[in-house]
Design a protein around this motif. Sequence first.
Motif, PDB file in Angstrom:
ATOM      1  N   ALA A 162       0.831  -1.207   0.000  1.00 49.70           N
ATOM      2  CA  ALA A 162       0.000   0.000   0.000  1.00 49.70           C
ATOM      3  C   ALA A 162       0.866   1.259   0.000  1.00 49.70           C
ATOM      4  CB  ALA A 162      -0.923  -0.010   1.211  1.00 49.70           C
ATOM      5  N   VAL A 163       1.909   1.267   0.827  1.00 47.98           N
ATOM      6  CA  VAL A 163       2.793   2.434   0.912  1.00 47.98           C
ATOM      7  C   VAL A 163       3.502   2.673  -0.412  1.00 47.98           C
ATOM      8  CG1 VAL A 163       4.922   3.268   1.971  1.00 47.98           C
ATOM      9  CG2 VAL A 163       3.106   2.355   3.408  1.00 47.98           C
ATOM     10  N   GLN A 164       4.019   1.599  -1.014  1.00 52.63           N
ATOM     11  CA  GLN A 164       4.765   1.759  -2.263  1.00 52.63           C
ATOM     12  C   GLN A 164       3.853   2.065  -3.444  1.00 52.63           C
ATOM     13  OE1 GLN A 164       8.085  -1.324  -2.517  1.00 52.63           O
ATOM     14  NE2 GLN A 164       7.277  -1.762  -0.462  1.00 52.63           N
ATOM     15  N   ALA A 165       2.640   1.539  -3.436  1.00 47.25           N
ATOM     16  CA  ALA A 165       1.693   1.867  -4.503  1.00 47.25           C
ATOM     17  C   ALA A 165       1.303   3.341  -4.449  1.00 47.25           C
ATOM     18  CB  ALA A 165       0.448   0.999  -4.378  1.00 47.25           C
ATOM     19  N   LEU A 219      13.264   7.361   6.235  1.00 47.88           N
ATOM     20  CA  LEU A 219      12.819   6.558   7.364  1.00 47.88           C
ATOM     21  C   LEU A 219      11.920   5.417   6.923  1.00 47.88           C
ATOM     22  CD1 LEU A 219      12.144   9.304  10.070  1.00 47.88           C
ATOM     23  CD2 LEU A 219      14.070   7.723   9.933  1.00 47.88           C
ATOM     24  N   THR A 220      11.040   5.686   5.940  1.00 44.18           N
ATOM     25  CA  THR A 220      10.153   4.623   5.448  1.00 44.18           C
ATOM     26  C   THR A 220      10.952   3.510   4.802  1.00 44.18           C
ATOM     27  OG1 THR A 220       8.399   6.241   5.075  1.00 44.18           O
ATOM     28  CG2 THR A 220       8.195   4.111   3.971  1.00 44.18           C
ATOM     29  N   MET A 270       8.345   0.004  17.989  1.00 42.92           N
ATOM     30  CA  MET A 270       9.386   1.024  18.094  1.00 42.92           C
ATOM     31  C   MET A 270       9.295   2.019  16.944  1.00 42.92           C
ATOM     32  SD  MET A 270      13.471   0.657  17.644  1.00 42.92           S
ATOM     33  CE  MET A 270      13.163   0.713  15.857  1.00 42.92           C
ATOM     34  N   LEU A 271       9.107   1.507  15.728  1.00 42.19           N
ATOM     35  CA  LEU A 271       8.996   2.379  14.564  1.00 42.19           C
ATOM     36  C   LEU A 271       7.761   3.272  14.661  1.00 42.19           C
ATOM     37  CD1 LEU A 271       9.980  -0.236  11.839  1.00 42.19           C
ATOM     38  CD2 LEU A 271      11.333   1.760  12.524  1.00 42.19           C
TER      39      LEU A 271
END
Length: 444
Positions: free
Chosen positions: A122-125, A133-134, A313-314
């Motif tokens: 989803a993030v890369q699309a 950071l991602t 943590m992230l």
Amino acid sequence: MGNNVRAMAAATPVSRDRYVDLLRVASLGTVVLGHWLMAAVSSAGIGNLLAVLPGLQVLTWGLQVMPVFFFVGGFSHALSYRSLERKAAGAPVYAAFLRGRLRRLLRPTLVFVLVWTAGALAVQAAGRGDGRLTAAALRMVTQPLWFIGIYLAMVAFTPPLLRLHRRWGWAAFGLLAGAAAAVDVLRFALGVPYAEFLNFAFVWLAVHQLGFLRADGRITRPAALAAAGLAGAVLLVAYGPYPLSMVGMPGEKVSNMAPPTLALLCHGMWLVGAVQLLAGPARRLLARPRVWRGVVAANGIAMTAFLWHLTAMLAVYAAQISLGLRLPEPASAAWWAQVPVRLLLAAALTGLLVAVFRRFEAPAATPPALGSRPRSGPRAAAGTVLSLLGVLGLSMTGLGGLFEGHTATLVALPVTAPAAIAMALGGWCLVERSAPARSVRLRG
């Protein structure tokens, strides 16, 4: 959950070695805490505190406790396999052993992988996967899975190495340790390519073999084992090509961890000897009902907490950034001042994630079935190998570059994240298909 834990704690057999359960929880907990502390996150990305402050690397000689987890695994695997053999009354038990050990390990792992893969896609699309950071998060979130891949290999090798142990005892451990030393000679003295990868097997299986020795009560001189291991590690680091840190460091030409070295095996020996020396006081502590209930509760969620602790943590750092709060420079006074708050928030978020996903770690309601499905042993073994290769591959590729076909090298072969996930899922299916068509009741 509370009543269930009380019932399980109350039903604990007198013969159970409670110290092993404590070691399992304590080792994973130490790894989680170490990861939270070592993450040096700044606006430039995610680094390693031990690289910022090299003087702290000596602390890894006490905090790199993954050998203890593998040692405990050897102890547990020996008892589990022998128990199945007794109950089977001559029936083949290899496939049942693999299924029983893999179900509780692979099921929560695959759920973790699938959830994170969906998020990464989803993030890369959306075109947001290349931020510093991602991108770092997508790369590092699967890195701790390496230990699960190695653990799967230990499960697969338990029957033959247990037979070797029955015949040779300490000499079997010596054989594996000698093989690890020979690999380092091939690697450092002769420059043989790819030889170092053999120590993923020899080093960790040697530590695993120490668990067999403990199961038979044959570690009778733990102080000598600890002293020999510590002396060996000191000499190898002082005079050999081995780094000080017992965990991998960014940019290092040689790591004691990946692939593992003889120095790491010596480190594991001293840790095993040390925890054996603490067994007496620990058992007295575990005799207290409240303490034992805490260990029982923690054992029921330890793997889930391990899988999701980096996510927590992230999330803490992501929240800090989204709120516009300043990220201090790692190891600065402001950074250290924020450590307690970050740890508390990461622990709280890990608890929430555990509450959501812990059901996938729950043990099966029925014991592993024994039966006579044709070729069940080879099928289960093939599935285990496929699963461990997939998990190891994913730990190396991460979840970035899914649309670009990003690859990483697994030993000498390129692998992509989708291929690694497919291998892990395919291996799981093979192991499950090794079950008999109808369960056969265990005797005894």
